[in-house]
Write an enzyme that holds these catalytic residues in place. Structure first.
Site, PDB file in Angstrom:
ATOM      1  N   LYS A 508       0.895  -1.040  -0.086  1.00 51.13           N
ATOM      2  CA  LYS A 508       0.039   0.008   0.011  1.00 51.13           C
ATOM      3  C   LYS A 508       0.818   1.258  -0.035  1.00 51.13           C
ATOM      4  CE  LYS A 508      -0.327   0.061   5.005  1.00 51.13           C
ATOM      5  NZ  LYS A 508      -1.250  -0.112   6.100  1.00 51.13           N
ATOM      6  N   ARG A 605      -9.459   0.805  15.415  1.00 46.70           N
ATOM      7  CA  ARG A 605      -9.516   1.406  14.305  1.00 46.70           C
ATOM      8  C   ARG A 605     -10.587   0.975  13.381  1.00 46.70           C
ATOM      9  NH1 ARG A 605      -3.844   1.811  11.094  1.00 46.70           N
ATOM     10  NH2 ARG A 605      -4.170  -0.438  10.656  1.00 46.70           N
ATOM     11  N   TYR A 733      14.131  31.910   3.023  1.00 41.23           N
ATOM     12  CA  TYR A 733      12.807  32.909   3.534  1.00 41.23           C
ATOM     13  C   TYR A 733      12.840  33.283   4.985  1.00 41.23           C
ATOM     14  CZ  TYR A 733      10.356  31.715  -1.019  1.00 41.23           C
ATOM     15  OH  TYR A 733       9.878  31.517  -2.085  1.00 41.23           O
ATOM     16  N   MET A 782       9.954  24.849  -1.125  1.00 41.44           N
ATOM     17  CA  MET A 782       8.983  23.861  -1.728  1.00 41.44           C
ATOM     18  C   MET A 782       9.808  23.101  -2.901  1.00 41.44           C
ATOM     19  SD  MET A 782       5.758  24.295  -4.317  1.00 41.44           S
ATOM     20  CE  MET A 782       4.788  25.119  -3.211  1.00 41.44           C
TER      21      MET A 782
END
Length: 839
Positions: A508, A605, A733, A782
């Site tokens: 997964k 869960r 930044y 980013m």
């Protein structure tokens, strides 16, 4: 069963120990090996049906069922032995005895494969060289390597590796080297030896009959063993030590430059008139080596000393050094354009390397069409007609869909090739071009779509142009996935749980960031029992990429039911709501289905709680078209010792609930409870099957297991720019990167959009540049991050940067930002290219 009584004598072209790598049945002899994880005796009947007629079997593997199969193989020759590996070694030794040529054997902790490959490159102008394919240096790899020897060869180079005592004498028995090279000694496999001297003694067994030994005397323990023990046991062996420190032997000095290293060699305490040591007038040699890292320099010097021993003079050696190139020791699987996958293999250019690459190609099920792009094979020592007949036979037997041959010789032998189909010979499946440029200018390169391509060519053909044209263009940050490490980790857990417990592997979340289809394909090849995904779309993608293993979907929804049934997926049923919805769908469609029942034993869960079991059973008994494949639950804290009592309570609760269900439905579905941590710490939780998750990817629940696992993923990027910034300036930044010294600041091509968390900002995170840890400066951006490379010598723009890997683990990164390894792995974004490789 009447077994052959005479010694094994075969005319087979191929020694085969893996049924999946069958290429020429009538020319193969199969050695059935009963191992920890696989038993070759299970495939005897299938191989016989495919045309194999010679078999070697082990007494321990001849069960009644195997003997029954053997009795039905009326046209087969079968030898029964105690050990098929030992029998293969005997056959290879008999073959080796036919050839009176120089044989170089290489061992050591590191550098064996590089030295072997470089020696083959350097000696190719004088000798027809046969060498080990890739890293074939094991108890099986060595006899397979030696079996390649033929009358055309004038020199052989084989590498030999061991991990335990009493292994090397078996490899020496097969190789029988005349020249030995001991590259170095390190810490690998230390746990199996009493000390370093013990390991050296075991490795030295390879050279017990050698006429010459080459080694670096700066490895003090090797030098001491040679002088104190080896020379007395082997008085006729010529010893050629080299050293940067010692006065005796061949004295080495080097001066590392920008792109090359100047290496000086001077004889000390040797007879300079020795024909094997052609130093001009006793003055030594001065050579330019085209590498600047110490490991490569050391490997090159081993090769230089070997060339000196074989009679090369200074001018010849310098000319040959110019042909050296870095050795790529792996097959790489890359994503290409037009839905293609590319296997980039320019590692070697011989028939053995081609066979290995074709086997790797056949393992790939992501796309139905297989394409091979191959150049002329150079310096093989084989007669041209025979060589290309062999290649044509391999291409046909591997059922290649499209073959593209590039080169004058391949074009000249194009009539040898056919691409058979069920109804004859396929048209348009064979293409030949005289050079690479002709292929690049053709329309064919644009027409190849939805295929797996093997691109394999000699360096002179410049096949990197083809790879660059076909590879999917991405930025320079890549996640390298070591498929051999995944296999190693899988086998570690298989050995831990034993032969009678099945394995379901979690793929997964993009296989924990590693690439679902590619990892699943490898797991399918190695015969795991089940795969598990989080959502139906992940399972559909696996089916579309050729995965046929059973797949459990852990979080199905009613919108997924049609796809689940269409693609033969199996849903996890965790509540009465989802059970009612799925049973109604199955009834309406008049279908039957396999399901997996999830029980809640304390995780809270998903799953049925104890008070819901009666209602669950009522629905199940009314729906016989639902077959319960497994019953399972999830351990909440198996990795934390403080909660061991709670984990044992979960095991108890699960057992009670599963027993209640099995008694009510009248059959016993498989049971699984242990995750990776449960496998490691709770034997009572292993049951019929276990679910292997993050452990497969190299993250263990215990320190003891962690040292046994191998690193699977290495996240790499590059330096985009370097700036010299004075102390009064700031970086990034918000001016958060305050400098307290004049600094060299490098901007690297990775940011939080790629998965490098902002939590690593302002000195929390570190990366590796040239092996030096460099702190993050300022905030992670980013797409970019700034790091301090002030303390890294000779750093340049374009240099490689390691974000995580073997020497900077994801566990350490996770601890720095108070996270978990799962998050570090799964956060690597899909825009980061995955490169899969196999050594």
């Amino acid at each position: 069963m009447n077994f052959q009584t005479e010694p094994i004598v075969t005319q087979a072209q191929y020694l085969l120990n893996d049924s999946r790598q069958l290429s020429s049945p009538s020319n193969s002899i199969f050695f059935a090996i009963k191992g920890l994880h696989h038993d070759g005796h299970q495939f005897l009947d299938d191989l016989y049906r495919k045309g194999v007629r010679e078999f070697v079997v082990e007494k321990a593997g001849c069960s009644p069922a195997v003997l029954r199969d053997l009795r039905a193989m009326t046209h087969a020759k079968v030898w029964q032995v105690e050990s098929s590996i030992a029998a293969m070694q005997d056959v290879a030794r008999q073959h080796r005895n036919q050839f009176a040529i120089p044989v170089v054997a290489i061992t050591g902790s590191n550098g064996k494969t590089v030295v072997k490959e470089w020696l083959a490159q350097l000696l190719g102008n004088r000798y027809q060289v046969v060498k080990s394919p890739k890293s074939y240096n094991s108890q099986i790899g060595v006899p397979l390597s030696v079996w390649q020897m033929n009358q055309a060869h004038s020199l052989a180079i084989f590498e030999a590796g061991i991990s335990c005592p009493n292994e090397m004498d078996k490899l020496a028995y097969v190789i029988q080297p005349t020249i030995g090279i001991f590259t170095n000694i390190g810490t690998a496999h230390n746990e199996f030896f009493t000390d370093t001297t013990h390991k050296i003694r075991e490795k030295m067994k390879l050279f017990s009959e050698a006429k010459t030994l080459i080694y670096c005397a700066d490895y003090v323990e090797i030098d001491e063993y040679v002088k104190q023990t080896f020379i007395h046991e082997n008085p006729t062996c010529k010893i050629l030590p080299w050293s940067r420190v010692l006065a005796s032997g061949i004295r080495i000095d080097w001066n590392i430059g920008y792109k090359n290293t100047k290496v000086s060699l001077m004889l000390n305490d040797f007879d300079t008139e020795d024909e094997d040591l052609p130093f001009m007038g006793g003055k030594g040699m001065s050579l330019d080596v085209p590498f600047t890292d110490e490991a490569s320099i050391e490997n090159a010097i081993h090769c230089i000393v070997a060339l000196i021993h074989l009679g090369y003079n200074e001018l010849e050696i310098q000319a040959r050094l110019q042909v050296l190139r870095p050795v790529s020791m792996r097959l790489e699987l890359k994503q290409g354009i037009h839905g293609n996958f590319l296997i980039d293999d320019t590692y070697n250019n011989d028939i053995a390397g081609l066979t290995i690459a074709l086997n790797f190609l056949n393992q790939q099920k992501q796309r139905p069409q297989k394409v091979v792009i191959l150049s002329d094979l150079l310096e093989t020592g084989l007669v041209e007609r025979e060589l290309y007949q062999q290649i044509a036979q391999l291409i046909a037997e591997k059922q290649i869909d499209i073959f593209i041959g590039i080169g004058e010789v391949l074009t000249r032998n194009c009539g040898t090739f056919t691409i058979p189909s069920k109804k004859g010979v396929r048209k348009g499946a064979l293409h030949f071009f005289r050079n690479t440029q002709d292929f690049l200018e053709s329309s064919l390169i644009k027409e190849i779509k939805d295929s797996v391509l093997l691109i394999k060519g000699a360096r002179k053909f410049g096949f990197e142009q083809i790879v660059n044209r076909l590879v999917q263009k991405t930025h320079r940050t890549v996640l390298e996935i070591n498929l051999d490490a995944i296999t190693h980790n899988l086998n570690f857990y298989r050995e831990t749980i034993g032969q009678h417990t099945k394995i379901m592997v979690m793929v997964k979340a993009f296989a924990y960031g590693s690439g679902s289809a590619e990892v699943a394909n490898l797991l399918q090849f190695h015969g795991v029992d089940y795969l598990a995904v989080a959502y139906a779309d992940e399972g559909v993608t696996l089916r579309q990429n050729g995965i046929y293993l059973p797949i459990m979907v852990m979080n199905p929804s009613p919108n997924d039911f049609e796809k689940i049934m269409q693609y033969n997926l199996e849903p996890e049923i965790y509540s009465l709501r989802i059970l009612h919805a799925f049973s109604e769908y199955i009834d309406e469609q008049k279908l039957t289905a396999k399901i997996h029942l999830k029980l809640d034993t304390g995780m809270h869960r998903l799953g049925f709680e104890p008070h819901e079991i009666e209602a669950l059973l009522e629905v199940l008994t009314q729906n016989p078209n639902l077959w319960i494949s497994t019953i399972f639950s999830h351990l909440a804290a198996a990795d934390e010792a403080q909660f061991d009592d709670f984990t044992l309570l979960q095991v108890s609760r699960y057992t009670q609930m599963a027993n209640q269900i099995s008694e009510a439905i009248g059959y016993h579905p498989s049971r699984h409870l242990a995750n990776s941590a449960g496998i490691a710490r709770f034997k009572e939780a292993r049951l019929d099957m276990v679910r292997l998750g993050v452990g497969l990817y190299g993250v263990a629940a215990t320190p003891q297991d962690q040292v046994q696992l191998q690193t699977v993923g290495t996240l790499k990027t590059v330096i985009s720019q370097i700036k010299n910034i004075p102390v009064e300036e700031t970086v990034g930044y918000g001016r958060k990167g305050v400098l307290n010294r004049p600094s060299r600041i490098a901007t690297i091509a990775i940011g939080y959009a790629d998965g490098f968390d902002r939590g690593f900002s302002r000195g929390v995170g570190e990366v590796l540049v040239h092996g030096v840890r460099c702190k993050v400066v300022g905030n992670v951006c980013m797409d970019m991050t700034m790091i301090d490379v002030t303390d890294v010598p000779e750093v340049q723009e374009g240099d490689e940067v390691i974000i995580f890997g073997k020497d900077l683990s994801i566990l350490e990164l996770a601890q720095k930002i108070d996270s978990i390894p799962y998050e570090i792995l799964t956060n690597v974004s899909e825009r980061v290219k995955r490169v899969f490789y196999q050594l």
